[in-house]
Design a protein around this motif. Structure first.
Motif, short mmCIF file in Angstrom:
data_model
loop_
_atom_site.label_atom_id
_atom_site.label_comp_id
_atom_site.label_asym_id
_atom_site.label_seq_id
_atom_site.Cartn_x
_atom_site.Cartn_y
_atom_site.Cartn_z
N PHE A 4 42.19 53.88 42.40
CA PHE A 4 40.96 54.38 42.94
C PHE A 4 41.09 55.96 42.84
O PHE A 4 40.32 56.50 42.78
N LEU A 61 45.70 48.72 43.08
CA LEU A 61 44.33 49.18 43.27
C LEU A 61 44.14 50.62 43.81
O LEU A 61 43.30 51.44 43.73
N LEU A 112 38.89 41.19 45.95
CA LEU A 112 38.98 40.40 44.71
C LEU A 112 40.47 40.45 44.53
O LEU A 112 41.19 39.28 44.00
N GLY A 113 40.92 41.75 44.38
CA GLY A 113 42.39 41.74 43.88
C GLY A 113 43.44 41.08 45.00
O GLY A 113 44.36 40.53 44.49
N VAL A 149 44.14 37.67 43.71
CA VAL A 149 45.01 37.20 42.59
C VAL A 149 46.66 37.81 42.82
O VAL A 149 47.28 37.42 41.71
N ARG A 150 46.61 39.10 43.30
CA ARG A 150 48.02 39.89 43.40
C ARG A 150 49.03 39.17 44.38
O ARG A 150 48.56 38.33 45.27
N PRO A 151 50.26 39.28 43.84
CA PRO A 151 51.26 38.90 44.68
C PRO A 151 51.20 39.43 46.02
O PRO A 151 50.93 40.53 46.03
N HIS A 152 51.65 38.75 47.00
CA HIS A 152 52.03 39.60 48.29
C HIS A 152 53.45 39.41 48.85
O HIS A 152 53.71 38.11 49.28
N ASP A 153 54.25 39.97 48.74
CA ASP A 153 55.50 39.80 49.28
C ASP A 153 56.27 41.21 49.91
O ASP A 153 57.07 41.87 48.99
N PRO A 154 55.93 41.77 50.90
CA PRO A 154 56.53 42.85 51.30
C PRO A 154 57.71 42.61 51.99
O PRO A 154 57.90 42.11 53.18
N LEU A 160 34.58 49.56 46.65
CA LEU A 160 36.14 49.79 46.89
C LEU A 160 36.49 48.55 47.64
O LEU A 160 37.51 47.97 47.07
N ALA A 216 36.53 45.34 45.54
CA ALA A 216 37.64 45.31 44.65
C ALA A 216 38.78 45.13 45.11
O ALA A 216 39.73 44.03 44.80
N LEU A 217 39.20 45.77 46.30
CA LEU A 217 40.42 45.39 47.19
C LEU A 217 40.51 43.90 47.41
O LEU A 217 41.40 43.21 47.33
N PHE A 266 44.89 45.84 38.42
CA PHE A 266 44.29 44.96 39.48
C PHE A 266 45.35 44.07 39.90
O PHE A 266 45.11 43.24 41.07
N LEU A 267 46.28 43.57 39.15
CA LEU A 267 47.00 42.36 39.71
C LEU A 267 48.43 42.85 40.13
O LEU A 267 48.93 42.00 40.51
N LYS A 268 48.57 44.25 40.31
CA LYS A 268 49.71 44.78 40.81
C LYS A 268 49.83 44.30 42.48
O LYS A 268 48.50 44.24 42.98
N GLU A 269 51.08 44.18 42.87
CA GLU A 269 51.06 44.02 44.31
C GLU A 269 50.66 45.36 45.13
O GLU A 269 51.01 46.50 44.96
N LYS A 297 61.62 47.68 48.98
CA LYS A 297 60.21 48.02 48.21
C LYS A 297 59.21 48.65 49.26
O LYS A 297 58.65 49.61 48.88
#
Lengths: 119, 339
Positions: free
Chosen positions: B252, B248, A25-26, A29-34, A19, A22-23, B84-87, A38
Motif C-alpha cells: 500500500f 501488503l 482477504l490476505g 491465504v498468507r502464512p502466520h508464524d510470528p 485497504l 485487502a488485508l 499479497f501472499l507474504k506473511e 523475524k
C-alpha cells in the motif's frame, strides 16, 4: 459545498474499506508464524541496540519555522492571485510590499545561517 | 479503444436523465469511486512495468521479459500476487497503533486527491471550486502518514528517512505553491476544470515557463523521486521510512507512491499543458498521454542523474527555487498590470 465534502468523505471511507478488505482477504491465504528473530527490527543483521526514538537535530525546527511562515504567506497570496486581474496595479503594489517584507526576513535568515544544513 | 471511451463518456453525461435524483447522486458517487480505484490499480501496475522497462533500456538491459510472454507485461501482476501472499510481520518493538495506521493514512489521502482530477471535460468525480488548494491540502497530510511509518517502526534507518522526508516535503511545498500562483493569476480560478478551460487557446507552459520548471523540480522532490529520493536512499538508509514494512502493508505504501507520482503528473498536465485539450483524439486519451509524458520524465531523470546530498537539496530549495519563484511571481504581476 456539502456535496464536495460528501465526495471527499466517501472517497476516504472507500479507500479505507478497500485497504481493510485487502488485508482481510490476505489474512485468509498468507502464512502466520510470528516467531524468533523475524520479529526484530532490521539493523544490518545485528541484534538492535537500544531504542531508536532519539532527539531531533535543532535544524529541523528551524526549517519547520521557515516553512510555517512561507506557507501561511502563500495562503494569503492565493486569493490575491485569483482576483488579481480585476484589481490590477494597486493589488500588485500592496502585495509587493508584503512580499518584500517577507523577503527581507528570508535574507536575514540566510545571513544568520539558518538555511545552512551542514553545521 | 477511443470509441469505447467516448461511449462511456456519453453514458456518464446521459446518466442524470436515466435515473431519479437521489438515486442518481448515489450511483454517480459509487461509479466514480469504483472507476477511480480501478484506474489507480491498473495505472500503478502499468506504471511500475513501464518504469522497469524504460530504466532497463536506459541501462542497456532488457528489463522484465518472461512473465506473460509479451515483454513481461504480467510481471507487476505477479509481484502484486506475491506481496499479497507474504506473511504480515509486525516487529516486536514497534509503536503498534502508529505503525498500523501509517500506510492507511498515506493510501487514503492519496485516494481522496483523485476526487478532483479531471480526466476529461466530464470525466471528473467532483469539480470542487477550490480544487488545487484541496489537492495540496489533502496531499500534505500524506507527509504525516510517512512520518508515522518512520517513527512507529522503531528502526534507526526508518526514523532518519522519516526526518528527511518531513524536512524535504515541507521545504519543497513552498516553491511548489508559489510556482502555481502565476497560473491562478492568469486563469482567475482554482477549479481544475476551469484552469483547463482557460487554456483552450494557449497552454500556460508558454506563458509561465519559469513557473513550469519550478513546478516540475519541486513536484519531483515532493514525491521523493530521484534525484531527490534522499528519504529512501537505498545505499545509506536501506529503504528509508518503510524498511520495516512487508507484504501488503508495504504494497500500500508502494501503491500510494506511484499514485502520488500520477497526481503530480496530472496536476502538471492540468496547470501547464492544457489538460485534456488536444486535436483528433478524445480528451481522456490526451490527458493520459500528457500525464505519462511526465511519468516518463521522472523515470528518465532516475536513469540519468545521481542522488543529491541532503544539504545540497535543502539549500537548492531555499536559496535558488524560492527566490526564483518570487521573481516569477513579481514579473508575472508586473507584466499583467501593464498589459
Amino acid at each position: 459545498m456539502l456535496l464536495d465534502l460528501v465526495y471527499a468523505t466517501a472517497f476516504a471511507l472507500g479507500g479505507l474499506a478497500f485497504l481493510l478488505f485487502a488485508l482481510f482477504l490476505g489474512s485468509l491465504v498468507r502464512p502466520h508464524d510470528p516467531s524468533g528473530r523475524k520479529l526484530t527490527t532490521y539493523e544490518c543483521g545485528e541484534v538492535p541496540v537500544g531504542q531508536s526514538w532519539s532527539q531531533f537535530n535543532i535544524r529541523f525546527y528551524v526549517f519547520a519555522l521557515c516553512f510555517v511562515i512561507f506557507d501561511i504567506e502563500t495562503i494569503f497570496l492565493v486569493p490575491w492571485a485569483v482576483v488579481f486581474k480585476n484589481i490590477g496595479l494597486v493589488a500588485f503594489v500592496e502585495m509587493a510590499v508584503f512580499i518584500g517584507v517577507l523577503l527581507i526576513g528570508l535574507a536575514y535568515a540566510w545571513r544568520k545561517g539558518a538555511l545552512r544544513w551542514a553545521l | 479503444m477511443s470509441v469505447s471511451v467516448e461511449f462511456l463518456e456519453l453514458l456518464w453525461i446521459l446518466l442524470p436523465e436515466l435515473l431519479p435524483s437521489p438515486l442518481y447522486a448515489l450511483a454517480r458517487l459509487g461509479v466514480a469511486f469504483v472507476a477511480v480505484m480501478a484506474f489507480i490499480v491498473v495505472m500503478v501496475l502499468f506504471a511500475v512495468w513501464f518504469e522497469r522497462k524504460v530504466i532497463g533500456h536506459i541501462q542497456v538491459r532488457i528489463g522484465p521479459l518472461h512473465t506473460g510472454r509479451w515483454h513481461g507485461w504480467a510481471q507487476t501482476i505477479a509481484d502484486a500476487i506475491k506481496l499479497f501472499l507474504k506473511e504480515d510481520i509486525i516487529p516486536k518493538g514497534v509503536d503498534r497503533p502508529v505503525y498500523v495506521l501509517a500506510p492507511l493514512v498515506v493510501f487514503v489521502t492519496t485516494v481522496v486527491v483523485y476526487v478532483v482530477i479531471p480526466f476529461s471535460r466530464n470525466l471528473v468525480a467532483r469539480d470542487i471550486n477550490m480544487g488545487i488548494l484541496f489537492v495540496f491540502a489533502v496531499s500534505s497530510i500524506a507527509t504525516l502518514g510517512i512520518f508515522m511509518g518512520g517513527w512507529g517502526s522503531n528502526n534507526k534507518y526508518s526514523l532518519l528517512g522519516a526526518m528527511r522526508v518531513a524536512a524535504q516535503i515541507v521545504s519543497y511545498e513552498v516553491p511548489l505553491l508559489l510556482s502555481v500562483l502565476g497560473v491562478f493569476m492568469l486563469a482567475q480560478t482554482l477549479s481544475l476544470n476551469g484552469i483547463v478551460e482557460a487554456q483552450k487557446g494557449l497552454w500556460y507552459v508558454f506563458l509561465q515557463p519559469v513557473g513550469f520548471v519550478i513546478y516540475v523540480i519541486a513536484g519531483i522532490a515532493e514525491v521523493n523521486r530521484l534525484p531527490f529520493d534522499i528519504p529512501e536512499a537505498e545505499s545509506e538508509l536501506v529503504a528509508g521510512f518503510h524498511t520495516e514494512y512487508s507484504g501488503l502493508r508495504f504494497a500500500f505504501f508502494f501503491l500510494a507512491e506511484y499514485a502520488n507520482m500520477f497526481v503530480m503528473s496530472a496536476l502538471a498536465t492540468v496547470l501547464f499543458l492544457g489538460g485534456w485539450h488536444g486535436p483528433f483524439l478524445p480528451g481522456f486519451v490526451w490527458f493520459i498521454l500528457k500525464a505519462f509524458f511526465f511519468m516518463f520524465l521522472m523515470v528518465w531523470l532516475r536513469g540519468t542523474y545521481p542522488r543529491l546530498r541532503v544539504d545540497q537539496m535543502m539549500s537548492f530549495c531555499w536559496k535558488v527555487l524560492l527566490p526564483l519563484a518570487f521573481l516569477n511571481l513579481l514579473v508575472t504581476g508586473l507584466v499583467m498590470s501593464f498589459i
